[in-house]
Enzyme design. Structure first.
Site, mmCIF file in Angstrom:
data_model
loop_
_atom_site.group_PDB
_atom_site.id
_atom_site.type_symbol
_atom_site.label_atom_id
_atom_site.label_comp_id
_atom_site.label_asym_id
_atom_site.label_seq_id
_atom_site.Cartn_x
_atom_site.Cartn_y
_atom_site.Cartn_z
ATOM 1 N N GLY A 11 0.816 -1.206 0.000
ATOM 2 C CA GLY A 11 0.000 0.000 0.000
ATOM 3 C C GLY A 11 0.851 1.258 0.000
ATOM 4 N N ASN A 33 -2.417 -8.774 0.823
ATOM 5 C CA ASN A 33 -3.266 -9.613 -0.033
ATOM 6 C C ASN A 33 -3.623 -8.927 -1.349
ATOM 7 O OD1 ASN A 33 -5.124 -7.726 0.802
ATOM 8 N ND2 ASN A 33 -6.601 -9.188 1.640
ATOM 9 N N VAL A 58 -4.106 -11.493 6.059
ATOM 10 C CA VAL A 58 -3.837 -11.658 7.493
ATOM 11 C C VAL A 58 -5.080 -12.047 8.286
ATOM 12 C CG1 VAL A 58 -1.854 -10.111 7.466
ATOM 13 C CG2 VAL A 58 -4.132 -9.183 8.001
ATOM 14 N N SER A 76 -5.073 -2.578 5.798
ATOM 15 C CA SER A 76 -6.488 -2.204 5.882
ATOM 16 C C SER A 76 -6.830 -1.317 4.698
ATOM 17 C CB SER A 76 -6.804 -1.431 7.166
ATOM 18 O OG SER A 76 -8.171 -1.013 7.169
ATOM 19 N N GLY A 103 -1.364 -12.580 18.212
ATOM 20 C CA GLY A 103 -0.956 -13.921 18.596
ATOM 21 C C GLY A 103 0.444 -14.241 18.114
ATOM 22 N N TYR A 146 -15.142 1.016 9.083
ATOM 23 C CA TYR A 146 -13.732 1.418 9.238
ATOM 24 C C TYR A 146 -13.467 1.957 10.644
ATOM 25 C CZ TYR A 146 -9.265 3.706 8.201
ATOM 26 O OH TYR A 146 -7.941 4.112 8.209
ATOM 27 N N LYS A 150 -11.150 0.044 13.615
ATOM 28 C CA LYS A 150 -9.954 0.641 14.207
ATOM 29 C C LYS A 150 -10.100 0.792 15.726
ATOM 30 C CE LYS A 150 -7.369 1.221 10.554
ATOM 31 N NZ LYS A 150 -6.074 0.536 10.402
ATOM 32 N N ARG A 187 -9.705 9.694 -1.769
ATOM 33 C CA ARG A 187 -9.305 10.704 -0.796
ATOM 34 C C ARG A 187 -9.108 12.045 -1.492
ATOM 35 N NH1 ARG A 187 -5.299 7.057 2.955
ATOM 36 N NH2 ARG A 187 -4.939 5.973 0.978
#
Length: 332
Positions: A11, A33, A58, A76, A103, A146, A150, A187
């Site tokens: 990203g 991904n 993930v 994200s 984890g 979203y 978060k 954006r």
């Protein structure tokens, strides 16, 4: 050699983080991904022997062989055009993805940092926004997928910190811009520049009085790096407190690009925040950080990047790649 896992590596922000941590002499494992990421953002890193890329979601079990010193969870969708099209995946990467990576951090004894956002403040009733403000969020509105992902991400990170004594960091990122943003990501900055480069009218949603505060990506990456290396576990705002109205910003873009577009106004989307300005007192005091790049300089660099893209990139549609079963409007 320290080893760092960076999710969302392909990203806009993730690719800049990969560059920075390679420059710091670390072995960087990028993971993405490619739903909204783009391999073009990191193809220049592929020949580096200290960089590897894993194409992985993930929200599924994450396995990384060998030791890890740091895990940076920056995967994200991050713009309304993305998370309104793939709301369930947005929630999953914030919830299940964060759980999986926490984890992994626990098993590897790695320090963990999450990319939170100014959107945890929602449409704020406090201005500027300080880290102790709990926010004004509509959990069932169109942006809730979203915002609440978060907020949950912060909650589970603090739970792991308190219960498992995991070393964790939380960065609340305010509006950021720079090279490798997608022109089609919805954006305001790439939207305005893209419209100017295509000779289209510049679209302002609302009356243009709503405000944003834009931080150049290099400044943001420096703040994130300092926070990761600090011993502070509570959220920290990283952003540029230089506030500007969207109407003023549209005029700045017209002046920067030398174009002669009209500004047209459309209705403000539901729950779109009216004000956005970080209080960066904590960042200054704890990290010794504040932004260095002026908006004028940052916009010039960003505009030079966009205007040198191949012409076909100016007309690319938003295309969410790499998610099985996804077809423009639906996902598992």
């Amino acid at each position: 050699m320290k080893r760092v896992l960076i999710t969302g590596a392909a990203g806009f922000l993730g690719s800049h983080l990969c560059e920075r941590f390679l420059k710091e002499g670390m072995y960087v494992i990028g993971m993405d991904n490619l739903i909204t990421g783009d391999m073009r953002n990191i193809e220049h890193l592929m020949p580096d022997p200290n960089f590897e890329f894993n194409h992985h979601d993930v929200t599924k079990f994450v396995h990384v062989p060998g030791e890890l010193d740091y895990i940076m969870h920056f995967a994200s969708p991050a713009s309304p055009i993305d998370y309104l099209k793939i709301p369930i995946q947005t929630l999953k990467v914030g919830a299940m993805g964060t759980h999986n990576l926490l984890g992994l951090a626990r098993v590897k004894k790695a320090r963990f940092i999450i990319a939170s956002t100014s959107e945890v403040y929602g449409d704020p009733l406090v201005h500027p926004q300080t880290e102790d403000y709990w926010g004004h969020v509509n959990p069932i509105g169109p942006r809730g997928c979203y915002d609440e992902a978060k907020r949950y991400q912060e909650a589970i990170t603090m739970a792991y910190h308190r219960y498992h004594e995991l070393e964790t960091r939380i960065v609340r990122i305010f509006n950021t811009y720079g090279p490798r943003m997608r022109l089609n990501d919805g954006r305001v900055l790439p939207a305005f520049i893209g419209q100017a480069l295509r000779g289209e009218d510049i679209t302002v949603f609302g009356d243009g009085s709503q405000t944003r505060s834009f931080c150049y990506v290099d400044d943001l990456v420096e703040g994130i790096y300092r926070l990761l290396m600090s011993d502070y576990s509570l959220p920290v705002n990283i952003g540029n407190p230089g506030e500007i109205t969207i109407g003023q910003f549209a005029e700045e873009i017209i002046k920067l690009t030398g174009t002669d577009q009209k500004v047209v106004y459309k209705p403000l989307p539901q729950d779109d925040p009216k004000q956005r300005q970080p209080d960066i007192t904590k960042a200054r005091e704890i990290l010794g950080w504040e932004p260095k790049v002026s908006r004028e300089e940052g916009l010039r660099i960003t505009y030079d990047y966009f205007r040198n893209l191949p012409t076909e990139r100016l007309y690319e549609e938003s295309n969410h790649r790499g998610f099985e079963g996804f077809s423009n409007t639906k996902e598992a």
